[in-house]
Design a protein around this motif. Structure first.
Motif, PDB file in Angstrom:
ATOM      1  N   THR A   1       0.796  -1.225   0.000  1.00 36.65           N
ATOM      2  CA  THR A   1       0.000   0.000   0.000  1.00 36.65           C
ATOM      3  C   THR A   1       0.826   1.270   0.000  1.00 36.65           C
ATOM      4  N   GLY A   2       2.068   1.172   0.468  1.00 33.54           N
ATOM      5  CA  GLY A   2       2.883   2.371   0.604  1.00 33.54           C
ATOM      6  C   GLY A   2       2.466   3.208   1.789  1.00 33.54           C
ATOM      7  N   GLY A   3       1.587   2.673   2.635  1.00 36.74           N
ATOM      8  CA  GLY A   3       1.083   3.416   3.787  1.00 36.74           C
ATOM      9  C   GLY A   3       1.649   2.909   5.097  1.00 36.74           C
ATOM     10  N   THR A   4       1.331   3.626   6.137  1.00 34.49           N
ATOM     11  CA  THR A   4       1.743   3.253   7.486  1.00 34.49           C
ATOM     12  C   THR A   4       0.928   2.059   7.956  1.00 34.49           C
ATOM     13  N   VAL A   5       1.594   1.124   8.594  1.00 38.16           N
ATOM     14  CA  VAL A   5       0.911  -0.042   9.151  1.00 38.16           C
ATOM     15  C   VAL A   5       1.195  -0.108  10.639  1.00 38.16           C
ATOM     16  N   ASP A   6       0.145  -0.125  11.429  1.00 38.05           N
ATOM     17  CA  ASP A   6       0.230  -0.294  12.877  1.00 38.05           C
ATOM     18  C   ASP A   6      -0.689  -1.439  13.246  1.00 38.05           C
ATOM     19  N   TYR A   7      -0.478  -1.977  14.430  1.00 37.66           N
ATOM     20  CA  TYR A   7      -1.313  -3.076  14.893  1.00 37.66           C
ATOM     21  C   TYR A   7      -2.047  -2.663  16.162  1.00 37.66           C
ATOM     22  N   PHE A   8      -3.314  -3.006  16.237  1.00 38.67           N
ATOM     23  CA  PHE A   8      -4.141  -2.735  17.411  1.00 38.67           C
ATOM     24  C   PHE A   8      -4.894  -4.025  17.719  1.00 38.67           C
ATOM     25  N   ASP A   9      -4.761  -4.520  18.919  1.00 41.39           N
ATOM     26  CA  ASP A   9      -5.429  -5.763  19.305  1.00 41.39           C
ATOM     27  C   ASP A   9      -6.844  -5.449  19.773  1.00 41.39           C
ATOM     28  N   ALA A  10      -7.810  -5.579  18.869  1.00 40.36           N
ATOM     29  CA  ALA A  10      -9.208  -5.247  19.175  1.00 40.36           C
ATOM     30  C   ALA A  10      -9.881  -6.316  20.027  1.00 40.36           C
ATOM     31  N   ARG A  11      -9.139  -7.358  20.403  1.00 37.92           N
ATOM     32  CA  ARG A  11      -9.679  -8.336  21.359  1.00 37.92           C
ATOM     33  C   ARG A  11      -9.625  -7.789  22.779  1.00 37.92           C
ATOM     34  N   VAL A  12      -8.735  -6.833  23.022  1.00 40.03           N
ATOM     35  CA  VAL A  12      -8.548  -6.304  24.372  1.00 40.03           C
ATOM     36  C   VAL A  12      -8.983  -4.850  24.525  1.00 40.03           C
ATOM     37  N   GLY A  13      -9.396  -4.216  23.460  1.00 37.37           N
ATOM     38  CA  GLY A  13      -9.841  -2.835  23.513  1.00 37.37           C
ATOM     39  C   GLY A  13     -10.394  -2.407  22.167  1.00 37.37           C
ATOM     40  N   THR A  14     -10.947  -1.222  22.119  1.00 35.18           N
ATOM     41  CA  THR A  14     -11.525  -0.680  20.889  1.00 35.18           C
ATOM     42  C   THR A  14     -10.827   0.628  20.551  1.00 35.18           C
ATOM     43  N   PRO A  15     -10.342   0.788  19.334  1.00 35.34           N
ATOM     44  CA  PRO A  15      -9.685   2.042  18.978  1.00 35.34           C
ATOM     45  C   PRO A  15     -10.674   3.207  19.033  1.00 35.34           C
ATOM     46  N   THR A  16     -10.160   4.352  19.411  1.00 36.94           N
ATOM     47  CA  THR A  16     -10.998   5.554  19.482  1.00 36.94           C
ATOM     48  C   THR A  16     -11.164   6.145  18.078  1.00 36.94           C
ATOM     49  N   ALA A  17     -12.136   7.013  17.937  1.00 32.86           N
ATOM     50  CA  ALA A  17     -12.347   7.693  16.658  1.00 32.86           C
ATOM     51  C   ALA A  17     -11.101   8.479  16.234  1.00 32.86           C
ATOM     52  N   PRO A  18     -10.452   9.232  17.147  1.00 30.65           N
ATOM     53  CA  PRO A  18      -9.234   9.944  16.740  1.00 30.65           C
ATOM     54  C   PRO A  18      -8.097   9.000  16.318  1.00 30.65           C
ATOM     55  N   GLN A  19      -7.989   7.841  16.948  1.00 34.86           N
ATOM     56  CA  GLN A  19      -6.974   6.874  16.531  1.00 34.86           C
ATOM     57  C   GLN A  19      -7.237   6.412  15.100  1.00 34.86           C
ATOM     58  N   LEU A  20      -8.473   6.088  14.781  1.00 42.77           N
ATOM     59  CA  LEU A  20      -8.811   5.641  13.437  1.00 42.77           C
ATOM     60  C   LEU A  20      -8.620   6.756  12.411  1.00 42.77           C
ATOM     61  N   ALA A  21      -8.963   7.982  12.792  1.00 45.05           N
ATOM     62  CA  ALA A  21      -8.898   9.117  11.868  1.00 45.05           C
ATOM     63  C   ALA A  21      -7.475   9.411  11.392  1.00 45.05           C
ATOM     64  N   ALA A  22      -6.484   8.895  12.087  1.00 44.11           N
ATOM     65  CA  ALA A  22      -5.094   9.133  11.708  1.00 44.11           C
ATOM     66  C   ALA A  22      -4.672   8.326  10.473  1.00 44.11           C
TER      67      ALA A  22
END
Length: 78
Positions: A7-28
């Motif tokens: 993709t040429g984009g930034t890749v980060d990992y978030f374990d959604a089994r233990v929490g839910t990303p916030t709207a500002p986290q996703l918006a990045a």
């Protein structure tokens, strides 16, 4: 990091089994790829966050097992 190479984009990992990303986290990010090999921490909230993210112009890629459920519906969903 094979996704980043494609993709040429930034890749980060978030374990959604233990929490839910916030709207500002996703918006990045320009896109979110969700892959589950177990139940999401809060499947309703995560789904709502992804829907809001798409409504705001983000792109969501749903992968294998992303609709996984344990057969138990949380009290918040009822």
């Amino acid at each position: 990091m094979a996704i980043a190479a494609l993709t040429g984009g930034t890749v980060d990992y978030f374990d959604a089994r233990v929490g839910t990303p916030t709207a500002p986290q996703l918006a990045a990010y320009q896109a979110v790829y969700t892959y589950a090999n177990g139940a999401y921490s809060d499947l309703v909230l995560f789904g709502d966050r992804l829907a809001d993210y798409v409504d705001a112009g983000g792109k969501v890629i749903l992968s294998v097992f992303c609709t996984y459920t344990s057969g138990i519906i949380s009290a918040a969903a009822s």
